[in-house]
Design a protein around this motif. Structure first.
Motif, PDB file in Angstrom:
ATOM      1  N   GLN A 122      95.036 -32.330 -34.817  1.00 54.67           N
ATOM      2  CA  GLN A 122      94.523 -31.018 -35.219  1.00 54.67           C
ATOM      3  C   GLN A 122      93.042 -31.048 -35.560  1.00 54.67           C
ATOM      4  O   GLN A 122      92.326 -30.072 -35.376  1.00 54.67           O
ATOM      5  CB  GLN A 122      95.301 -30.506 -36.454  1.00 54.67           C
ATOM      6  CG  GLN A 122      96.731 -30.110 -36.145  1.00 54.67           C
ATOM      7  CD  GLN A 122      97.490 -29.734 -37.406  1.00 54.67           C
ATOM      8  OE1 GLN A 122      97.018 -29.950 -38.514  1.00 54.67           O
ATOM      9  NE2 GLN A 122      98.671 -29.182 -37.236  1.00 54.67           N
ATOM     10  N   GLN A 123      92.558 -32.166 -36.056  1.00 50.07           N
ATOM     11  CA  GLN A 123      91.204 -32.196 -36.594  1.00 50.07           C
ATOM     12  C   GLN A 123      90.164 -32.409 -35.508  1.00 50.07           C
ATOM     13  O   GLN A 123      90.354 -33.173 -34.574  1.00 50.07           O
ATOM     14  CB  GLN A 123      91.086 -33.321 -37.629  1.00 50.07           C
ATOM     15  CG  GLN A 123      91.853 -33.017 -38.907  1.00 50.07           C
ATOM     16  CD  GLN A 123      91.752 -34.162 -39.890  1.00 50.07           C
ATOM     17  OE1 GLN A 123      91.500 -35.287 -39.523  1.00 50.07           O
ATOM     18  NE2 GLN A 123      91.943 -33.851 -41.160  1.00 50.07           N
ATOM     19  N   ASP A 124      89.085 -31.677 -35.602  1.00 42.94           N
ATOM     20  CA  ASP A 124      87.928 -31.851 -34.732  1.00 42.94           C
ATOM     21  C   ASP A 124      86.849 -32.526 -35.564  1.00 42.94           C
ATOM     22  O   ASP A 124      86.262 -31.897 -36.443  1.00 42.94           O
ATOM     23  CB  ASP A 124      87.448 -30.491 -34.220  1.00 42.94           C
ATOM     24  CG  ASP A 124      86.249 -30.619 -33.284  1.00 42.94           C
ATOM     25  OD1 ASP A 124      85.735 -31.751 -33.127  1.00 42.94           O
ATOM     26  OD2 ASP A 124      85.822 -29.605 -32.730  1.00 42.94           O
ATOM     27  N   PRO A 125      86.582 -33.818 -35.329  1.00 47.90           N
ATOM     28  CA  PRO A 125      85.637 -34.534 -36.190  1.00 47.90           C
ATOM     29  C   PRO A 125      84.213 -34.008 -36.122  1.00 47.90           C
ATOM     30  O   PRO A 125      83.389 -34.327 -36.965  1.00 47.90           O
ATOM     31  CB  PRO A 125      85.716 -35.979 -35.658  1.00 47.90           C
ATOM     32  CG  PRO A 125      86.204 -35.841 -34.259  1.00 47.90           C
ATOM     33  CD  PRO A 125      87.114 -34.657 -34.263  1.00 47.90           C
ATOM     34  N   SER A 126      83.905 -33.195 -35.091  1.00 49.20           N
ATOM     35  CA  SER A 126      82.544 -32.675 -34.963  1.00 49.20           C
ATOM     36  C   SER A 126      82.320 -31.442 -35.833  1.00 49.20           C
ATOM     37  O   SER A 126      81.198 -30.984 -35.976  1.00 49.20           O
ATOM     38  CB  SER A 126      82.241 -32.319 -33.504  1.00 49.20           C
ATOM     39  OG  SER A 126      83.031 -31.227 -33.087  1.00 49.20           O
ATOM     40  N   MET A 127      83.401 -30.909 -36.416  1.00 46.64           N
ATOM     41  CA  MET A 127      83.280 -29.687 -37.217  1.00 46.64           C
ATOM     42  C   MET A 127      83.952 -29.891 -38.570  1.00 46.64           C
ATOM     43  O   MET A 127      85.097 -30.321 -38.636  1.00 46.64           O
ATOM     44  CB  MET A 127      83.904 -28.502 -36.471  1.00 46.64           C
ATOM     45  CG  MET A 127      83.691 -27.165 -37.156  1.00 46.64           C
ATOM     46  SD  MET A 127      84.290 -25.789 -36.135  1.00 46.64           S
ATOM     47  CE  MET A 127      83.182 -25.889 -34.737  1.00 46.64           C
ATOM     48  N   ILE A 128      83.230 -29.584 -39.630  1.00 52.38           N
ATOM     49  CA  ILE A 128      83.756 -29.734 -40.988  1.00 52.38           C
ATOM     50  C   ILE A 128      83.610 -28.395 -41.691  1.00 52.38           C
ATOM     51  O   ILE A 128      82.574 -27.732 -41.585  1.00 52.38           O
ATOM     52  CB  ILE A 128      82.987 -30.817 -41.766  1.00 52.38           C
ATOM     53  CG1 ILE A 128      83.113 -32.169 -41.055  1.00 52.38           C
ATOM     54  CG2 ILE A 128      83.506 -30.926 -43.193  1.00 52.38           C
ATOM     55  CD1 ILE A 128      82.161 -33.208 -41.595  1.00 52.38           C
ATOM     56  N   ARG A 129      84.638 -28.028 -42.440  1.00 53.40           N
ATOM     57  CA  ARG A 129      84.578 -26.760 -43.176  1.00 53.40           C
ATOM     58  C   ARG A 129      84.909 -26.991 -44.642  1.00 53.40           C
ATOM     59  O   ARG A 129      85.891 -27.651 -44.970  1.00 53.40           O
ATOM     60  CB  ARG A 129      85.550 -25.743 -42.575  1.00 53.40           C
ATOM     61  CG  ARG A 129      85.514 -24.407 -43.302  1.00 53.40           C
ATOM     62  CD  ARG A 129      86.222 -23.327 -42.534  1.00 53.40           C
ATOM     63  NE  ARG A 129      86.096 -22.036 -43.182  1.00 53.40           N
ATOM     64  CZ  ARG A 129      86.468 -20.882 -42.663  1.00 53.40           C
ATOM     65  NH1 ARG A 129      86.995 -20.857 -41.448  1.00 53.40           N
ATOM     66  NH2 ARG A 129      86.315 -19.761 -43.309  1.00 53.40           N
ATOM     67  N   ILE A 130      84.068 -26.451 -45.510  1.00 49.38           N
ATOM     68  CA  ILE A 130      84.321 -26.414 -46.945  1.00 49.38           C
ATOM     69  C   ILE A 130      84.127 -24.977 -47.384  1.00 49.38           C
ATOM     70  O   ILE A 130      83.015 -24.455 -47.325  1.00 49.38           O
ATOM     71  CB  ILE A 130      83.382 -27.358 -47.722  1.00 49.38           C
ATOM     72  CG1 ILE A 130      83.641 -28.822 -47.342  1.00 49.38           C
ATOM     73  CG2 ILE A 130      83.550 -27.165 -49.227  1.00 49.38           C
ATOM     74  CD1 ILE A 130      82.728 -29.815 -48.040  1.00 49.38           C
ATOM     75  N   LYS A 138      78.291 -30.533 -32.885  1.00 55.50           N
ATOM     76  CA  LYS A 138      78.030 -30.308 -31.466  1.00 55.50           C
ATOM     77  C   LYS A 138      76.824 -29.388 -31.272  1.00 55.50           C
ATOM     78  O   LYS A 138      75.991 -29.608 -30.400  1.00 55.50           O
ATOM     79  CB  LYS A 138      79.263 -29.708 -30.783  1.00 55.50           C
ATOM     80  CG  LYS A 138      80.423 -30.681 -30.661  1.00 55.50           C
ATOM     81  CD  LYS A 138      81.612 -30.022 -29.984  1.00 55.50           C
ATOM     82  CE  LYS A 138      82.774 -30.995 -29.843  1.00 55.50           C
ATOM     83  NZ  LYS A 138      83.970 -30.352 -29.234  1.00 55.50           N
ATOM     84  N   SER A 139      76.747 -28.342 -32.092  1.00 59.89           N
ATOM     85  CA  SER A 139      75.650 -27.372 -31.958  1.00 59.89           C
ATOM     86  C   SER A 139      74.529 -27.622 -32.963  1.00 59.89           C
ATOM     87  O   SER A 139      73.481 -26.983 -32.887  1.00 59.89           O
ATOM     88  CB  SER A 139      76.181 -25.955 -32.149  1.00 59.89           C
ATOM     89  OG  SER A 139      76.694 -25.775 -33.466  1.00 59.89           O
ATOM     90  N   TYR A 140      74.758 -28.537 -33.927  1.00 60.12           N
ATOM     91  CA  TYR A 140      73.799 -28.817 -35.003  1.00 60.12           C
ATOM     92  C   TYR A 140      73.462 -27.540 -35.778  1.00 60.12           C
ATOM     93  O   TYR A 140      72.317 -27.280 -36.123  1.00 60.12           O
ATOM     94  CB  TYR A 140      72.533 -29.485 -34.459  1.00 60.12           C
ATOM     95  CG  TYR A 140      72.745 -30.960 -34.221  1.00 60.12           C
ATOM     96  CD1 TYR A 140      72.372 -31.895 -35.185  1.00 60.12           C
ATOM     97  CD2 TYR A 140      73.357 -31.416 -33.063  1.00 60.12           C
ATOM     98  CE1 TYR A 140      72.599 -33.256 -34.984  1.00 60.12           C
ATOM     99  CE2 TYR A 140      73.589 -32.771 -32.853  1.00 60.12           C
ATOM    100  CZ  TYR A 140      73.208 -33.680 -33.822  1.00 60.12           C
ATOM    101  OH  TYR A 140      73.448 -35.026 -33.613  1.00 60.12           O
ATOM    102  N   GLU A 141      74.516 -26.771 -36.045  1.00 60.78           N
ATOM    103  CA  GLU A 141      74.362 -25.533 -36.812  1.00 60.78           C
ATOM    104  C   GLU A 141      75.209 -25.596 -38.076  1.00 60.78           C
ATOM    105  O   GLU A 141      76.269 -26.219 -38.108  1.00 60.78           O
ATOM    106  CB  GLU A 141      74.805 -24.326 -35.982  1.00 60.78           C
ATOM    107  CG  GLU A 141      73.929 -24.031 -34.786  1.00 60.78           C
ATOM    108  CD  GLU A 141      74.447 -22.857 -33.978  1.00 60.78           C
ATOM    109  OE1 GLU A 141      73.683 -22.322 -33.171  1.00 60.78           O
ATOM    110  OE2 GLU A 141      75.633 -22.486 -34.145  1.00 60.78           O
ATOM    111  N   VAL A 142      74.719 -24.918 -39.113  1.00 61.54           N
ATOM    112  CA  VAL A 142      75.500 -24.695 -40.325  1.00 61.54           C
ATOM    113  C   VAL A 142      75.782 -23.206 -40.414  1.00 61.54           C
ATOM    114  O   VAL A 142      74.858 -22.394 -40.353  1.00 61.54           O
ATOM    115  CB  VAL A 142      74.744 -25.167 -41.586  1.00 61.54           C
ATOM    116  CG1 VAL A 142      75.597 -24.933 -42.830  1.00 61.54           C
ATOM    117  CG2 VAL A 142      74.358 -26.636 -41.465  1.00 61.54           C
TER     118      VAL A 142
END
Length: 226
Positions: A122-130, A138-142
């Motif tokens: 399930q986890q996408d290591p390239s995207m983290i959410r808090i 991947k996009s280097y965006e916050v």
């Protein structure tokens, strides 16, 4: 190595489960109650928690809720009760699975492996959410709500690293090595400058997280407790 946190006030169960899971190739951290378990989670990266329901100071339901708010890891609840109301309370607290005592150690390891596979898938290591803050490697965006923020490269990499390991404390030397590389010729004040910039950027935008200074040690990203 996969780290498993086992929480139970019964030392015999802790010992048996720890020996069995170690033989299965896991590294096991033991805690005798929920408070000790939360201290371990702050210090160590754990990939799954096995939690007894009936414990002093903080029962398994409360611990599961605390884990669910701060860490994205699966939880298996252990209980001597087999009533539907107890299972309902466990799932409402956020548990992923439920095992009734007495249980077979082999069944526990089967369930652990199944949950770890499910979470890995399930986890996408390239995207983290808090909270409402998402950082995308991947996009280097916050992304904070509807607002998109582009950061200088090293600020982004530092924030991504800290967000990927919330509630853990890292020294300046450790951060220099992992973000700037072992060949970096600057000093540790570089970390302080980048931390200051991140705080200035995000303190007015979100309270999803705070970067804390741990005096004499380094820095830690603290996720908001809902």
């Amino acid at each position: 190595m996969t780290n498993i946190l086992v929480v139970d006030d019964d030392w015999n169960i802790l010992k048996l489960v720890s020996i069995h899971l170690t033989e299965q190739g896991f590294h096991v951290f033991n805690a005798k109650d929920g408070i000790e378990a939360l201290h371990i989670l702050k210090r160590e990266v754990c990939h799954l928690a096995v939690v007894d329901v009936m414990m002093p100071f903080m029962d398994g339901y409360a611990l599961t809720e605390a884990i669910r708010k701060q860490y994205n890891i699966p939880v298996i609840l252990l209980t001597a009760k087999n009533q539907i109301e107890d299972k309902e309370q466990g799932y409402q607290a956020g548990t992923d699975d439920y095992l009734v005592k007495p249980f077979e150690l082999k069944e526990l390891s089967f369930r652990i492996k199944a949950l770890l596979r499910r979470y890995d898938h399930q986890q996408d290591p390239s995207m983290i959410r808090i909270g409402k803050t998402t950082i995308n490697k991947k996009s280097y965006e916050v992304q904070i709500g509807e607002k998109t923020i582009l950061l200088p490269l090293k600020e982004f990499e530092l924030l991504y690293f800290l967000m990927s390991k919330p509630m853990q404390v890292f020294s300046r030397d450790y951060l220099i090595e992992h973000i700037w590389g072992i060949d970096y010729e600057g000093d540790e004040r570089t970390v302080d400058v980048h931390i200051k910039r991140l705080r200035e950027r995000f303190s007015k935008l979100t309270d999803d997280f705070q970067i804390k200074t741990v005096r004499g040690v380094g820095y830690s990203l603290e996720a908001q407790r809902s």
